[in-house]
Design a protein around this motif. Structure first.
Motif, PDB file in Angstrom:
ATOM      1  N   ASP A   1      -1.160 -57.629  44.742  1.00 39.78           N
ATOM      2  CA  ASP A   1      -0.827 -58.699  44.163  1.00 39.78           C
ATOM      3  C   ASP A   1      -0.525 -58.680  42.516  1.00 39.78           C
ATOM      4  O   ASP A   1      -1.309 -57.614  41.920  1.00 39.78           O
ATOM      5  N   ARG A   2       0.287 -59.058  41.846  1.00 36.81           N
ATOM      6  CA  ARG A   2       0.584 -59.104  40.354  1.00 36.81           C
ATOM      7  C   ARG A   2      -0.024 -60.183  39.789  1.00 36.81           C
ATOM      8  O   ARG A   2       0.395 -61.213  39.381  1.00 36.81           O
ATOM      9  N   LEU A   3      -1.236 -59.838  39.412  1.00 37.77           N
ATOM     10  CA  LEU A   3      -2.344 -60.769  38.985  1.00 37.77           C
ATOM     11  C   LEU A   3      -3.159 -60.035  37.584  1.00 37.77           C
ATOM     12  O   LEU A   3      -3.099 -58.865  37.688  1.00 37.77           O
ATOM     13  N   PRO A   4      -3.706 -60.950  36.841  1.00 37.57           N
ATOM     14  CA  PRO A   4      -4.325 -60.404  35.804  1.00 37.57           C
ATOM     15  C   PRO A   4      -5.739 -59.296  36.180  1.00 37.57           C
ATOM     16  O   PRO A   4      -5.451 -58.283  35.527  1.00 37.57           O
ATOM     17  N   GLY A   5      -6.295 -59.513  37.095  1.00 35.12           N
ATOM     18  CA  GLY A   5      -7.275 -58.440  37.827  1.00 35.12           C
ATOM     19  C   GLY A   5      -6.801 -57.595  38.682  1.00 35.12           C
ATOM     20  O   GLY A   5      -5.637 -57.620  39.291  1.00 35.12           O
ATOM     21  N   LYS A   6      -7.398 -56.642  38.859  1.00 39.82           N
ATOM     22  CA  LYS A   6      -7.069 -55.579  39.911  1.00 39.82           C
ATOM     23  C   LYS A   6      -8.328 -55.121  40.599  1.00 39.82           C
ATOM     24  O   LYS A   6      -9.165 -54.516  39.828  1.00 39.82           O
ATOM     25  N   PRO A   7      -8.422 -55.200  41.903  1.00 42.93           N
ATOM     26  CA  PRO A   7      -9.402 -54.738  42.731  1.00 42.93           C
ATOM     27  C   PRO A   7      -9.871 -53.191  42.421  1.00 42.93           C
ATOM     28  O   PRO A   7      -8.902 -52.391  42.333  1.00 42.93           O
ATOM     29  N   GLY A   8     -11.283 -53.047  42.441  1.00 42.65           N
ATOM     30  CA  GLY A   8     -11.652 -51.732  42.079  1.00 42.65           C
ATOM     31  C   GLY A   8     -11.429 -50.610  43.244  1.00 42.65           C
ATOM     32  O   GLY A   8     -11.241 -49.625  42.881  1.00 42.65           O
ATOM     33  N   ARG A   9     -11.508 -51.101  44.467  1.00 44.84           N
ATOM     34  CA  ARG A   9     -11.470 -50.185  45.542  1.00 44.84           C
ATOM     35  C   ARG A   9     -10.490 -50.986  46.419  1.00 44.84           C
ATOM     36  O   ARG A   9     -10.478 -52.213  46.741  1.00 44.84           O
ATOM     37  N   VAL A  10      -9.657 -50.102  47.369  1.00 44.01           N
ATOM     38  CA  VAL A  10      -8.904 -50.771  48.484  1.00 44.01           C
ATOM     39  C   VAL A  10      -9.230 -50.022  49.584  1.00 44.01           C
ATOM     40  O   VAL A  10      -8.967 -48.708  49.715  1.00 44.01           O
TER      41      VAL A  10
END
Length: 226
Positions: free
Chosen positions: A206-215
């Motif tokens: 997703d194009r959002l301010p945060g980014k998951p650390g792991r997928v």
């Protein structure tokens, strides 16, 4: 900093939200549902989430169970099954008994053996969560079921994520937050949690301010991260 607390989203992360429609579709006499159950399951979940976001923005909170019923009603009408009231009641009843994904008990057991706090943080109201946890038999591994009912809004509002610190007293950087919703993992990362997005469907970020650390593709390797 050491991870002390593992927080999990419930629906779609620990519990299979498509299971209700799938199970009912396999029952005798459910030919109409069997032909469209994947669409109903997808629409039900999509509307459930959309209605929670819209209610949060508009300040018109209702318990998640009401949002869940509204989402199902939309999905059934789209599929032309809105007049089958018995089917509606059957689907809603099974939502209280959603199965956990197969790796969940093993994963939670390992986290508890390692001395980690484990809890659910969910849009679901408390009785819904208790029903799912009891049905899946994973309650012994969970220290808390934290519902947005306490703040009467839905994820990804910051006051929802604040509930974790209020319950456990740890700083965000000591928390591992795990969700199958990319938007949830992203906002939790922006909040300050260590995050894992369980991307079971192989979706784009997703194009959002945060980014998951792991997928990850499932939950099985979570204990290795902490």
């Amino acid at each position: 900093m050491t991870i002390t607390t593992c927080i999990f989203d419930a629906y779609g992360t620990l519990f299979d939200v498509a299971a209700a429609a799938r199970v009912v579709a396999e029952e005798p006499g459910r030919e109409k549902l069997a032909a469209v159950w994947p669409q109903i399951a997808a629409d039900w979940r999509a509307k459930q989430l959309e209605y929670s976001w819209l209610r949060a923005v508009a300040g018109t909170y209702v318990p998640f169970w009401e949002v869940t019923k509204d989402g199902l009603d939309w999905a059934m009408e789209r599929a032309g099954l809105q007049d089958d009231l018995e089917l509606r009641e059957r689907l809603l009843a099974l939502y209280w008994e959603l199965p956990a994904y197969k790796e969940v008990p093993f994963m939670l057991a390992h986290l508890k053996a390692a001395g980690k706090n484990c809890a659910i943080l969910s849009n679901g109201n408390k009785d819904m969560l208790e029903g799912a946890v009891d049905s899946a038999g994973v309650g012994t591994y969970l220290d808390a079921l934290i519902s947005v009912d306490k703040v009467e809004t839905f994820k990804p509002a910051r006051e929802v994520y604040d509930l974790v610190g209020a319950r456990f007293g740890y700083a965000p950087e000591e928390v591992l937050f795990v969700s199958s919703n990319g938007w949830d993992a992203a906002h939790a990362a922006a909040y300050g949690f260590n995050t894992v997005w369980v991307n079971r469907m192989g979706l784009p970020m997703d194009r959002l301010p945060g980014k998951p650390g792991r997928v990850l593709s499932d939950l099985s390797t979570i204990p290795e991260l902490v």
